[in-house]
Design an enzyme around this catalytic site. Structure first.
Site, PDB file in Angstrom:
ATOM      1  N   THR A 276       0.844  -1.197   0.000  1.00 13.96           N
ATOM      2  CA  THR A 276       0.000   0.000   0.000  1.00 13.96           C
ATOM      3  C   THR A 276       0.879   1.247   0.000  1.00 13.96           C
ATOM      4  OG1 THR A 276      -1.815  -1.047   1.138  1.00 13.96           O
ATOM      5  CG2 THR A 276      -1.505   1.271   1.644  1.00 13.96           C
TER       6      THR A 276
ATOM      7  N   GLY B 287     -10.052  -3.183   3.756  1.00 16.44           N
ATOM      8  CA  GLY B 287      -9.104  -3.143   4.872  1.00 16.44           C
ATOM      9  C   GLY B 287      -9.121  -1.804   5.598  1.00 16.44           C
ATOM     10  N   ASP B 288      -8.001  -1.497   6.219  1.00 22.63           N
ATOM     11  CA  ASP B 288      -7.899  -0.290   7.043  1.00 22.63           C
ATOM     12  C   ASP B 288      -7.681   0.995   6.237  1.00 22.63           C
ATOM     13  OD1 ASP B 288      -5.366  -1.439   6.339  1.00 22.63           O
ATOM     14  OD2 ASP B 288      -4.414   0.031   7.655  1.00 22.63           O
TER      15      ASP B 288
ATOM     16  N   THR C 162       0.367   0.920   6.851  1.00 20.66           N
ATOM     17  CA  THR C 162       0.396  -0.220   5.928  1.00 20.66           C
ATOM     18  C   THR C 162       0.562  -1.472   6.758  1.00 20.66           C
ATOM     19  OG1 THR C 162       1.593  -1.316   4.144  1.00 20.66           O
ATOM     20  CG2 THR C 162       2.898   0.141   5.557  1.00 20.66           C
ATOM     21  N   GLY C 163      -0.091  -2.542   6.344  1.00 27.97           N
ATOM     22  CA  GLY C 163       0.035  -3.784   7.101  1.00 27.97           C
ATOM     23  C   GLY C 163      -1.244  -4.585   7.051  1.00 27.97           C
TER      24      GLY C 163
END
Ligand code: ASP
Length: 330
Positions: free
Chosen positions: A192, A222-223, A243-244
């Site tokens: 990302t 996602g987040d 990111t993750g």
């Protein structure tokens, strides 16, 4: 005469104020199992060049007195067009081989925010997120509705093939073959992109853009487009892009938590960002990292994976382009 003198004095004071405030920018292109032995020299060079170009583009906006919002958008657009990262062109593929992208942006001066989720074929999802913030009464639009909003506002659309790279096709094949064989993914790849900036007027902004997780299905989001999880900016504390492993960043409201630790617990930016990434999320088993900047121009870029693609120009004007853990320890 008096009027001219007064006006001149006001303009001079304003230009001095601009010149004296520090500006800073940090960008990321994702965190994960990024190790020198897994990288070819050509890929590493392409990644470093894109990171440098992106940081420069954002910094140039700031240097000329432009707003932090413009700086983060300028930086992200370059990374969205680069095939090396999981955003825009080069985004990861869904379970059925399509590209579904998420993006968000936040303005630290007034807590205005905009986001899009599960959009297809928009060349710059970050522009769509910014339009949601400025030209709609909403914070997040998704899917077909977000796409027709973007179309109505004249954003550029590309054929789906334009987004899909051979690298992502092979990545999806590998993940699906491993999945069929009942194997666990041994490596994590989160590429990302994100940017955070402090402008000469003391305003912060944060932005994040992504294709999400490879092999995702069922409209998974996602987040990255979730304000407070993957993106947050508040002039009173900091600006964050994450990111993750998104599910964990959502559960721990990662980006907002860092800003709260700065604002309410009185931690430094570095302490707060490290607490969330290297304690809370690490203990929860979540891979990832963040980039962070505060109103003083301090930059922090912690991650709990072997590497994170990252670059910054801090308050002193120093450019850093870093990939591996050792890069920042040297
Ligand atoms: N955080 C993103 C997501 O979960 C993935 C990434 O960082 O690459 O969608």
């Amino acid at each position: 005469m008096l009027r001219i003198t007064f006006l001149t004095a006001v303009l001079l004071a304003a230009s001095l104020a601009v010149a004296e405030s520090p500006v800073a920018i940090a960008i990321h292109g994702g965190a994960g199992t990024i190790l020198p032995e897994k990288m070819t020299a050509e890929r590493e060079q392409a990644i470093r060049a894109a990171l440098e170009e992106s940081a420069h583009a954002g910094h140039e906006v700031l240097e000329s007195g432009g707003p932090a919002l413009d700086a983060v958008v300028a930086a992200i657009r370059i990374l969205e067009d680069s095939p090396e990262f999981n955003a825009g062109r080069g985004a990861v593929l869904t379970n059925t081989g399509t590209v579904e992208m998420d993006a968000s942006i936040m303005n630290g001066a007034d807590l205005e925010a905009g986001a899009v989720a599960s959009v297809k074929r928009i060349r710059h999802p970050i522009d769509a997120a910014r339009l949601v913030m400025h030209d709609s009464p909403h914070v997040m639009l998704m899917g077909e509705g977000a796409m027709s909003f973007a179309e109505d506002h004249g954003l550029e659309f590309m054929d789906e093939d334009w987004f899909i790279t051979d690298f992502r096709r092979r990545q999806l094949e590998t993940i699906q073959a491993d999945e069929q064989a009942g194997m666990q993914l041994s490596e994590s790849w989160h590429s990302t992109v994100g940017a955070v900036a402090l402008d000469a007027h003391g305003n912060l902004a944060a932005a994040t853009s992504t294709g999400g997780m490879a092999n995702k299905r069922w409209g998974r989001v996602g987040d990255s487009p979730i304000i407070g999880a993957g993106t947050y900016a508040d002039n009173r504390a900091c600006a964050i892009s994450a990111t993750g492993h998104g599910e964990f960043f959502i559960r721990h409201v990662a980006a907002h938590s860092i800003c709260s630790l700065v604002r309410m617990a009185g931690m430094t930016l570095d302490e707060a960002a490290n607490q969330v990434i290297n304690e809370t999320l690490k203990e929860a088993g979540a891979d990832g990292g963040v980039i962070a900047v505060d109103p003083q121009g301090n930059v922090s870029m912690p991650f709990n994976t072997p590497g994170m693609y990252r670059a910054s120009v801090d308050g002193d004007g120093k450019l850093q382009v870093l990939i591996y853990r050792e890069d920042s320890e040297g």
